[in-house]
Design an enzyme around this catalytic site. Sequence first.
Site, PDB file in Angstrom:
ATOM      1  N   CYS A   1      -2.483  -2.658 -27.688  1.00  0.00           N
ATOM      2  CA  CYS A   1      -2.717  -1.360 -27.496  1.00  0.00           C
ATOM      3  C   CYS A   1      -3.750  -0.823 -28.181  1.00  0.00           C
ATOM      4  O   CYS A   1      -4.965  -1.361 -28.695  1.00  0.00           O
ATOM      5  CB  CYS A   1      -1.544  -0.832 -27.231  1.00  0.00           C
ATOM      6  SG  CYS A   1      -1.689   1.074 -26.978  1.00  0.00           S
ATOM      7  N   VAL A   2      -3.249   0.126 -28.989  1.00  0.00           N
ATOM      8  CA  VAL A   2      -4.287   0.936 -29.972  1.00  0.00           C
ATOM      9  C   VAL A   2      -4.576   0.008 -31.186  1.00  0.00           C
ATOM     10  O   VAL A   2      -5.648   0.115 -31.803  1.00  0.00           O
ATOM     11  CB  VAL A   2      -3.647   2.181 -30.642  1.00  0.00           C
ATOM     12  CG1 VAL A   2      -4.845   2.936 -31.667  1.00  0.00           C
ATOM     13  CG2 VAL A   2      -3.371   3.138 -29.307  1.00  0.00           C
TER      14      VAL A   2
END
Length: 580
Positions: free
Chosen positions: A311-312
């Site tokens: 993800c991030v």
Amino acid sequence: MNFQQAFTPWLDLAKALPIPPAQQGLAESWAKALQQFQPMTAGQPDGNAAQLPLPPLSFPPEQLAQLEQEYVKDATELWNQSLRATLQLKDPRFSGPAWAQNPLASFTAAVYLLNARVLMRMTEIAQGDAKARNRLRFTVEQWIAAAAPSNFLAFNPDAQQKAIDTQGESLAKGLANMLHDARQGHMSMTDESLFEVGRNVATTEGQVVFENEFFQLIEYKPLTARVHEKPFLLVPPCINKYYILDLQPGNSFIRYAVSQGHRTFVTSWRNPDQSMAKKTWDDYTEHAVIKAIHTVQDITGAKTINALGFCVGGTMLMTALAVLAARGQKPVSAVTLLTSLVNFADTGVLDVFIDENVVRFREAQMGDGGMMRGKDMAGTFSFLRPNDLVWNYVVGNYLKGETPPPFDLLYWNSDSTNLPGPYYAWYLRNTYLENNLVTPGKARVCGQKIDLRKLDMPFYIYGSREDHIVPIGSAYASTQLVPGKKRFTMGASGHIAGVINPPAAHKRSHWVREDGKFPKDLNEWIAGATEVPGSWWEDWAGWLKGHAGKLAPAPKSCGKPPKYPAIEPAPGRYVKAKAE
């Protein structure tokens, strides 16, 4: 014609039909809400919001007339059906036996569903600015979800019957649940009392071997007699806690990696408090991701390592690798990206929250210091799926007085984290708003121009087909940015469930393509892909093994004393800190 004008004929029509008064009230509430609809507001430094005019929306008269005719036909047919027999409702919100046994309740629910369909059809035929249309659709979806008769005790026969059967005990428990959630600051999605970090989640054995103000570095105890020579570093998202990758032994991605013979490390992010209110994206890149990479090298003595970003964490890892490449360094030899955005051209439903005014507001509010509260972010993500992650629990917890069943993933989902304001403001502007990472030299991080074309190491890129946070097309878009050898895998399900899919569960499928071709269009890639039953983990493990080097005896202890002693057992204390 604007939206208000287009909506008026529908509302007038609804009032003229034989609809229960309660349902007319809901329709009027929708009308008022939609008439007041505005795009995201422009923030002022003093925190006040300046309303912007809604871009004009038009409705093709012929489609609007057809929709009105269909509504009259469907409403009349519904009324006639209700006079002849009990209505059968397939929607799970209204599928309980009490709904079927109560003609008025089932008719109210049926009218609600009809009105909801008409409202959504109106958003589909609206013409105008794309962002305004998306925001209109999102707003209508929220109001439709909130206005369901199942959400109100007065209209929910299931909840009423339970109150009768329990002699009011369910109502007392519901009130107690509501007060409990108010005290803890978020709605309970699971019985949180049954989970404890380090006891029955985040239990893979290891040691914290390094820490600074940004993160703790955990090294895990080997589960095999021999390990690959290249160590493996996981960079999870700092907007959540790392143990989504280490829930319980049966579904722990970290434990699986360790069992495959990898000397495994993970960054466990500190939950920021006011002492970190001025930390920036540059700080996290230099003092967290890059520091973690170099520390793993130092502890293991490896010239290069393998790394994974989730993800991030994937966005942060790519930024850090680009900074290192600009400095002439290449410490990571193979990269895994799990449901990560690097090209932000399509951010899916999250696009409704982002525009220049919103970003300016956040920059004025916290760009020089401040904190993005984790509970605010968690609430936003919950409303991306309002029926499943909000109103389902309103009905169960409060109207019926139930305790939600234990579920480790939802316990993790409620364990929120803060973000430093400057970090968050930079992230919004340079990724979601301006998509600067994909343009060579446009983004500057740690004094270096970001150029992803320099990342020529092998990549394993994974995307989930039903992901509403990282659309599958956006996950696939990373294949067009990196020049080296790569493998793309598409899994079933969503952002989290698609990733946390251990092979032993024998769930879902994944899709791979063996010809090494990566056409620009995802659909072309899918056309040449093969569906494989079960988890993608085994495919990934085979790929990483090919890039992990020779096997050597596993270390007998974690860290490298005296410089990197074992500080405390995993999962460490950082992950246990609650968001303030």
